[in-house]
Design an enzyme around this catalytic site. Structure first.
Site, PDB file in Angstrom:
ATOM      1  N   ASN A 121      28.744  33.503  12.697  1.00  0.00           N
ATOM      2  CA  ASN A 121      27.445  34.435  13.016  1.00  0.00           C
ATOM      3  C   ASN A 121      26.271  33.503  13.191  1.00  0.00           C
ATOM      4  OD1 ASN A 121      25.732  36.684  13.235  1.00  0.00           O
ATOM      5  ND2 ASN A 121      25.016  36.276  11.127  1.00  0.00           N
TER       6      ASN A 121
ATOM      7  N   SER B 262      20.727  28.999  11.791  1.00  0.00           N
ATOM      8  CA  SER B 262      21.971  28.586  11.242  1.00  0.00           C
ATOM      9  C   SER B 262      23.178  29.328  11.773  1.00  0.00           C
ATOM     10  CB  SER B 262      22.212  28.896   9.730  1.00  0.00           C
ATOM     11  OG  SER B 262      20.896  28.242   9.088  1.00  0.00           O
TER      12      SER B 262
ATOM     13  N   ASP C 175      25.619  36.896   4.954  1.00  0.00           N
ATOM     14  CA  ASP C 175      24.775  35.497   5.383  1.00  0.00           C
ATOM     15  C   ASP C 175      25.068  34.414   4.381  1.00  0.00           C
ATOM     16  OD1 ASP C 175      23.778  36.834   7.678  1.00  0.00           O
ATOM     17  OD2 ASP C 175      21.983  37.434   6.467  1.00  0.00           O
TER      18      ASP C 175
END
Length: 318
Positions: A109, A138, A147
């Site tokens: 991701n 990121s 995340d």
């Protein structure tokens, strides 16, 4: 990896990061190719772009469906397309634990903050409110916690005097488009030998004008935009133990002549052989890659539309 990674990209909107991955994948040395773009919103603008660029798409509204049931449908679409790696690109859905588990270690991701800072939403507003000197983005592996997976790469983006969440987001998006394709390629390439036969065939094939790659009957195939296939990579087809590239000849007479002259190098492939295609073996231990490149270029010319070969025909006339 013996094969080019087949990437499934999940989007929910315009798909700008998907587009960055798509156009990066057109480079001859890119280790991944987009196999499917899927969305939880059938009206997502990114689906239109993907379809226009010849990428298969899948869309299904999540409304009214249990999360696990919806994710099972997405998972089935990815597997039917032969996807090996998944990239989330603006996919605004929390993933079910079952889906994350199925793609563990193969799903990444991109997040608009310098993780572990500002997980979740409203990252730019939070960075501005904290008085940070930099925002950024990121790329990380996806795990069950939001995340929170291992970070693979980051790009800091300076926060300027007078920045708003919108102006900062616009610059961070530029950084995302640069970071995501590079980190994804490095991640895929980490386990892929640079000199394996498929990589060499891919490099030579995609260097030809308007050449594209597509899986055909389970094998990597190379075709000319607006034209036909000019090469296939064959590895142990139906257990024959042969690694080869299949290319076009002028016909069965030339095919027979080549096989008679050098049966250790050439062979008549099943299915395509009756049409005059020939197999050039890549497993003899002393592959002449310049010779393979000449065959690919010749086969490309036989498959290419006239608009691409017209100038070559004129040059040959002199």
């Amino acid at each position: 990896m013996a094969d080019r990674a087949r990437l499934g990209v999940l989007i929910s909107g315009r798909g700008s990061n998907m587009a960055a991955l798509l156009y990066a994948s057109r480079a001859a040395d890119c280790p991944f190719a987009l196999a499917l773009v899927a969305s939880n919103d059938p009206d997502a603008a990114g689906l239109t772009l993907a379809a226009a660029e010849g990428i298969a798409t899948f869309a299904l509204s999540h409304r009214g469906m249990a999360r696990a049931d919806f994710d099972a449908r997405i998972d089935a679409a990815l597997r039917e397309a032969g996807v090996t790696h998944v990239a989330l690109a603006g996919y605004m859905r929390l993933l079910s634990p079952e889906f994350v588990e199925r793609w563990a270690g193969r799903m990444v991701n991109i997040h608009p903050s310098l993780l572990p800072a500002y997980k979740g939403l409203h990252t730019h507003e939070r960075a501005l409110a904290a008085g940070d000197s930099h925002g950024g983005c990121s790329v990380h592996l996806v795990t069950a916690e939001l995340d929170d997976g291992p970070v693979l790469g980051q790009t800091p983006v300076a926060i300027l005097p007078g920045d708003t969440a919108e102006t900062l987001a616009a610059r961070v998006l530029i950084a995302e488009h640069q970071l995501y394709p590079r980190i994804l390629a490095d991640w895929v390439r980490a386990g892929q030998p640079a000199d394996d036969p498929l990589s060499r065939v891919r490099e030579l094939s995609l260097a030809l004008p308007e050449a594209r790659e597509k899986l055909s009957h389970g094998a990597p195939g190379f075709f000319v935009e607006g034209g036909k296939f000019f090469a296939y990579f064959s590895a142990d087809h139906h257990g024959n133990g042969i690694t080869a590239v299949l290319v076009r000849t002028s016909g069965v007479e030339e095919q027979a002549m080549l096989i008679e002259r050098d049966p250790a190098l050439y062979y008549r492939p099943p299915y395509l052989g009756p049409s005059g295609w020939i197999g050039v073996r890549l497993d003899t231990g002393d592959t002449d890659w310049a010779h393979v490149g000449e065959w690919l270029a010749r086969s490309w010319r036989l498959a290419a539309p006239k608009r691409l070969t017209r100038l070559m025909d004129v040059a040959d006339a002199f």
